[in-house]
Motif scaffolding. Sequence first.
Motif, PDB file in Angstrom:
ATOM      1  N   LEU A 296      17.469  81.511  45.160  1.00 54.34           N
ATOM      2  CA  LEU A 296      16.748  81.865  43.944  1.00 54.34           C
ATOM      3  C   LEU A 296      15.377  81.199  43.924  1.00 54.34           C
ATOM      4  O   LEU A 296      14.383  81.818  43.561  1.00 54.34           O
ATOM      5  N   ARG A 297      15.321  79.955  44.348  1.00 55.98           N
ATOM      6  CA  ARG A 297      14.040  79.235  44.407  1.00 55.98           C
ATOM      7  C   ARG A 297      13.062  79.943  45.337  1.00 55.98           C
ATOM      8  O   ARG A 297      11.898  80.138  45.009  1.00 55.98           O
ATOM      9  N   ARG A 298      13.560  80.340  46.481  1.00 56.09           N
ATOM     10  CA  ARG A 298      12.698  81.019  47.449  1.00 56.09           C
ATOM     11  C   ARG A 298      12.266  82.394  46.941  1.00 56.09           C
ATOM     12  O   ARG A 298      11.127  82.804  47.136  1.00 56.09           O
ATOM     13  N   MET A 299      13.179  83.106  46.280  1.00 60.50           N
ATOM     14  CA  MET A 299      12.863  84.449  45.786  1.00 60.50           C
ATOM     15  C   MET A 299      11.833  84.401  44.656  1.00 60.50           C
ATOM     16  O   MET A 299      11.083  85.353  44.462  1.00 60.50           O
ATOM     17  N   THR A 300      11.802  83.325  43.899  1.00 60.91           N
ATOM     18  CA  THR A 300      10.867  83.227  42.776  1.00 60.91           C
ATOM     19  C   THR A 300       9.612  82.442  43.143  1.00 60.91           C
ATOM     20  O   THR A 300       8.800  82.145  42.272  1.00 60.91           O
ATOM     21  N   ALA A 301       9.434  82.141  44.423  1.00 58.80           N
ATOM     22  CA  ALA A 301       8.310  81.305  44.850  1.00 58.80           C
ATOM     23  C   ALA A 301       6.954  81.924  44.516  1.00 58.80           C
ATOM     24  O   ALA A 301       6.010  81.217  44.225  1.00 58.80           O
TER      25      ALA A 301
ATOM     26  N   ARG B 118      15.868  79.573  35.005  1.00 57.38           N
ATOM     27  CA  ARG B 118      17.063  80.005  35.732  1.00 57.38           C
ATOM     28  C   ARG B 118      17.810  78.801  36.307  1.00 57.38           C
ATOM     29  O   ARG B 118      19.035  78.715  36.231  1.00 57.38           O
ATOM     30  N   ARG B 119      17.060  77.876  36.888  1.00 56.90           N
ATOM     31  CA  ARG B 119      17.680  76.679  37.460  1.00 56.90           C
ATOM     32  C   ARG B 119      18.368  75.869  36.363  1.00 56.90           C
ATOM     33  O   ARG B 119      19.512  75.447  36.506  1.00 56.90           O
TER      34      ARG B 119
ATOM     35  N   GLU C  76      23.091  73.687  33.960  1.00 54.75           N
ATOM     36  CA  GLU C  76      23.829  73.426  32.710  1.00 54.75           C
ATOM     37  C   GLU C  76      25.231  74.024  32.770  1.00 54.75           C
ATOM     38  O   GLU C  76      26.200  73.385  32.354  1.00 54.75           O
ATOM     39  N   THR C  77      25.362  75.235  33.278  1.00 56.75           N
ATOM     40  CA  THR C  77      26.685  75.861  33.336  1.00 56.75           C
ATOM     41  C   THR C  77      27.573  75.190  34.386  1.00 56.75           C
ATOM     42  O   THR C  77      28.795  75.211  34.254  1.00 56.75           O
TER      43      THR C  77
END
Length: 186
Positions: free
Chosen positions: A133-138, A155-156, A161-162
């Motif tokens: 997700l981090r890479r996709m939202t870079a 998102r993170r 939290e969940t």
Amino acid sequence: LPNLRYVFFSDGLLSRLSDDEIEAAFAHELGHIRLGHLATRTVALLVPLAGCGLLDVAFRCRGHFLLSHDSGLDGSHPLAMYCVLATTLVYLAVGMSWYARRLEHQADLWACENLPPAPPFRLKGRQRYLPVLRRMTAGLPRHGRGWLHPGWPQRRAFLVETLHNPSTAARFTKQMRWLALALWGF
């Protein structure tokens, strides 16, 4: 329609991502499918149109024409029409934006819960999904969010939290179920 569910990845995306990252991205998209997001989002988009139609019927019953494009000579209320259109635009800009970001969180959560462990370290769910997700939202603004997608920080934070508080995930899932039921009940 069960036979019309497809996930498309561009050649550019496939060339940028590793197999593990493709699997995680596919899990997210599969979450949208399994959770019925396309149908629910379509219903959510139709809500303001249905509201406009109901208001038009109500005005016609009183001898007025709300959705007439005339200047008002036939008994229509152009000001009322503009108010309804402005309300619809606000709903789309604020309400749909808020709801679409929640659908993304729900698909993220589904992917984390359903992504199988991967070798060599048997990383599970969030451990596999967060780096992807981090890479996709870079390429997105660092702290911002889009109209339909939450930013990386949101998102993170939601997924962390969940992870640490499973009751948050349960409460969120319950809220999303109620929202979907409310939309479908409208």
